[in-house]
Design an enzyme around this catalytic site. Structure first.
Site, mmCIF file in Angstrom:
data_model
loop_
_atom_site.group_PDB
_atom_site.id
_atom_site.type_symbol
_atom_site.label_atom_id
_atom_site.label_comp_id
_atom_site.label_asym_id
_atom_site.label_seq_id
_atom_site.Cartn_x
_atom_site.Cartn_y
_atom_site.Cartn_z
ATOM 1 N N HIS A 395 43.701 -18.448 57.282
ATOM 2 C CA HIS A 395 42.362 -18.906 56.870
ATOM 3 C C HIS A 395 42.244 -20.393 57.148
ATOM 4 O O HIS A 395 42.157 -21.200 56.232
ATOM 5 C CB HIS A 395 42.133 -18.652 55.374
ATOM 6 C CG HIS A 395 42.261 -17.219 54.981
ATOM 7 N ND1 HIS A 395 42.468 -16.818 53.688
ATOM 8 C CD2 HIS A 395 42.200 -16.085 55.724
ATOM 9 C CE1 HIS A 395 42.528 -15.491 53.643
ATOM 10 N NE2 HIS A 395 42.372 -15.031 54.870
HETATM 11 C C1 FAD Z 1 44.193 -12.117 61.293
HETATM 12 C C2 FAD Z 1 43.174 -12.780 60.417
HETATM 13 C C3 FAD Z 1 42.872 -12.240 59.161
HETATM 14 C C4 FAD Z 1 41.891 -12.837 58.354
HETATM 15 N N1 FAD Z 1 41.486 -12.204 57.199
HETATM 16 C C5 FAD Z 1 40.380 -12.659 56.551
HETATM 17 C C6 FAD Z 1 39.791 -11.918 55.489
HETATM 18 O O1 FAD Z 1 40.219 -10.822 55.139
HETATM 19 N N2 FAD Z 1 38.696 -12.451 54.863
HETATM 20 C C7 FAD Z 1 38.136 -13.642 55.266
HETATM 21 O O2 FAD Z 1 37.124 -14.082 54.684
HETATM 22 N N3 FAD Z 1 38.685 -14.364 56.272
HETATM 23 C C8 FAD Z 1 39.747 -13.875 56.940
HETATM 24 N N4 FAD Z 1 40.239 -14.566 58.019
HETATM 25 C C9 FAD Z 1 39.632 -15.866 58.348
HETATM 26 C C10 FAD Z 1 38.261 -15.755 59.004
HETATM 27 O O3 FAD Z 1 38.238 -14.725 59.964
HETATM 28 C C11 FAD Z 1 37.966 -17.111 59.636
HETATM 29 O O4 FAD Z 1 37.969 -18.080 58.610
HETATM 30 C C12 FAD Z 1 36.620 -17.152 60.324
HETATM 31 O O5 FAD Z 1 36.536 -16.194 61.339
HETATM 32 C C13 FAD Z 1 36.409 -18.549 60.910
HETATM 33 O O6 FAD Z 1 35.159 -18.593 61.553
HETATM 34 P P1 FAD Z 1 34.829 -19.726 62.589
HETATM 35 O O7 FAD Z 1 33.464 -19.414 63.089
HETATM 36 O O8 FAD Z 1 35.085 -21.055 61.957
HETATM 37 O O9 FAD Z 1 35.912 -19.614 63.775
HETATM 38 P P2 FAD Z 1 36.340 -18.376 64.640
HETATM 39 O O10 FAD Z 1 36.031 -17.107 63.943
HETATM 40 O O11 FAD Z 1 37.745 -18.634 65.063
HETATM 41 O O12 FAD Z 1 35.373 -18.436 65.913
HETATM 42 C C14 FAD Z 1 35.546 -19.361 66.944
HETATM 43 C C15 FAD Z 1 34.996 -18.754 68.225
HETATM 44 O O13 FAD Z 1 34.980 -19.776 69.214
HETATM 45 C C16 FAD Z 1 35.543 -19.283 70.413
HETATM 46 N N5 FAD Z 1 36.128 -20.423 71.140
HETATM 47 C C17 FAD Z 1 37.117 -21.257 70.724
HETATM 48 N N6 FAD Z 1 37.357 -22.192 71.654
HETATM 49 C C18 FAD Z 1 36.493 -21.958 72.667
HETATM 50 C C19 FAD Z 1 36.274 -22.599 73.927
HETATM 51 N N7 FAD Z 1 36.946 -23.688 74.311
HETATM 52 N N8 FAD Z 1 35.299 -22.083 74.750
HETATM 53 C C20 FAD Z 1 34.586 -20.974 74.369
HETATM 54 N N9 FAD Z 1 34.772 -20.351 73.194
HETATM 55 C C21 FAD Z 1 35.712 -20.834 72.353
HETATM 56 C C22 FAD Z 1 36.582 -18.262 69.967
HETATM 57 O O14 FAD Z 1 36.861 -17.348 71.019
HETATM 58 C C23 FAD Z 1 35.852 -17.620 68.781
HETATM 59 O O15 FAD Z 1 35.010 -16.577 69.218
HETATM 60 C C24 FAD Z 1 41.244 -14.024 58.805
HETATM 61 C C25 FAD Z 1 41.562 -14.569 60.054
HETATM 62 C C26 FAD Z 1 42.504 -13.953 60.866
HETATM 63 C C27 FAD Z 1 42.771 -14.555 62.225
#
Ligand code: FAD
Length: 413
Positions: A395
């Protein structure tokens, strides 16, 4: 990606969702909000749009809660469906955990996303009838046909283009070719590891660090990549008695116990949960099995009580490993370096051991596998064992900290 969680374990594999929907397309589907006091503590630091009162309308707007209907905490017509129902029989290890927590005197809550979410309750989930509802499904699918919407897959952003201190577009790679795309508005949302990397590649970050890689400094912002936080997960494992089924119905409820660590200045800073040991972690990562299990216990006959530090005092960092955008940045969660963090996890594991020894587990647990009695009884041995075996809940957060203009570590306002 690979990153360091503790010095004892060195670099380990850390899953991230490189896919439409990001982490929501691969995560555990626990739809657990931050607690009201978490948001209020951010507001108290000067982020005045982030109090629970200001944020709760957006939670209402985002969700379609299938179980709880009220007009303040929950929405009933948003894109993201949420449920906490239990349609099959309650799994034996969940029953035992539930009873053990009640017998130990913990209170209950029927709404982990409500105003009083502390105590024992069922974790809400965005898995509906066995189907993961990712943010891509909930938000993107209903509007995919819009002619004014384009989503490009397989495009890798290399840096943000900046002119006169304003983001004017991105440089991106598609099909092996580089493109420069100009835009009136650029939204950076590439997650807590890639967002600071992209900022640093674009010249926004700690000036000395950028100069080391020959990146021209656009804005010296020392907070970029600092303050990395991530829930850890320390696990007590036990052998489940023969004859006790570990099969889970797809709608099976999972309980979580949020409690306040003794002597803590936070509220509800710790979480205990119970689950089987066989999951994506042990199925796919070689060597992990030995980390949590010893002797001849087959993983499919083992279960665990995991202890998560919800509000850590220690933080880690994300730093560039190269000026090449294709090289993943280095990161270190620096788990358990703060004395208050290791203390709370040590006590949490001992509490988990007491729950396991209680009457509630008599028909379910045969014996504790790890940590063994000698380790559990000795502070130093237990601390070392925790550092050697602790896992990450994945997370990640914190690396582009919000703050007021007078906060030198703030990255966004
Ligand atoms: C295995 C796992 C289990 C988890 N379990 C839970 C849970 O049960 N409950 C919960 O609330 N949270 C959980 N989390 C955490 C939650 O999924 C994340 O906190 C959340 O997805 C973060 O969202 P975000 O938009 O900040 O980043 P992300 O979801 O990481 O999205 C970032 C996006 O940007 C894209 N990206 C990155 N760099 C580039 C680039 N240079 N060019 C183009 N695209 C790019 C990536 O491909 C991705 O699609 C878990 C995470 C993981 C990995």
């Amino acid at each position: 990606m690979r990153g360091t969680i503790t010095e004892e374990q060195g670099e380990i594999h850390v899953a991230q969702g490189k896919v439409i929907g990001g982490g929501s397309s691969i995560n555990g589907q626990a739809m657990q909000r931050g607690f009201p006091q978490d948001f209020d503590s951010w507001a108290a630091l000067g982020n005045d749009q982030w109090s629970y009162e200001k944020i709760v309308p957006f939670f209402r707007k985002s969700e379609r809660d299938l179980d709880i209907h009220d007009n303040y905490c929950h929405g009933s017509d948003g894109p993201m469906p949420i449920r906490r129902r239990q349609t099959g029989p309650l799994p034996a290890i969940q029953q035992a955990f539930h009873r053990a927590c009640l017998d130990a005197g913990f209170g209950t809550t029927n709404d982990k996303n409500g105003l009083n979410p502390g105590g024992l309750g069922i974790t809400p989930s965005n898995n509906i009838d066995g189907v993961r509802v990712s943010t891509a499904m909930a938000y993107l699918n209903p509007v995919r046909h819009y002619l004014n919407l384009t989503v490009r897959g397989g495009v890798f952003v290399r840096k943000i283009l900046i002119k006169d201190h304003k983001a004017i577009g991105v440089e991106a790679e598609s099909g092996g070719q580089a493109f420069q795309i100009e835009a009136g508005r650029v939204v950076l949302s590439s997650g807590a590891i890639r967002s600071p990397q992209l900022l640093m590649l674009s010249g926004i970050g700690p000036a000395d660090h950028l100069r080391q890689f020959g990146i021209p400094v656009v804005r010296d912002l020392p907070g970029v990549g600092s303050n990395l936080m991530n829930h850890l997960s320390a696990q007590l494992t036990f052998k489940v008695k023969d004859g006790v089924s570990l099969e889970t119905h797809r709608d099976a409820a999972h309980f979580a116990l949020h409690y306040t660590a003794p002597g803590s200045s936070y509220v509800n800073d710790m979480v205990l949960r119970s689950s089987t040991v066989v999951d994506e972690r042990t199925e796919h990562v070689p060597g992990v099995r030995t980390k949590y299990l010893t002797g001849d216990v087959p993983p499919e006959r083992a279960a665990r009580i995991s202890c998560t530090l919800g509000l850590p005092d220690g933080t880690g960092w994300v730093r560039l490993a190269s000026a090449d955008p294709g090289v993943q940045p280095k990161f270190n969660y620096c788990y358990l370096q703060h004395p208050n963090d290791i203390r709370r996890v040590r006590e949490g594991l001992r509490m988990a051991a007491r729950l396991l020894e209680s009457e509630a587990y008599r028909d379910v647990a045969e014996f504790r596998i790890q940590p063994d009695d000698d380790v559990l009884a000795d502070d130093h041995a237990l601390d070392l064992w925790i550092r050697q075996t602790v896992g990450t809940a994945r997370h990640v957060s914190g690396t582009c900290k919000m703050g007021t203009a007078d906060d030198p570590m703030a990255v966004v306002d």
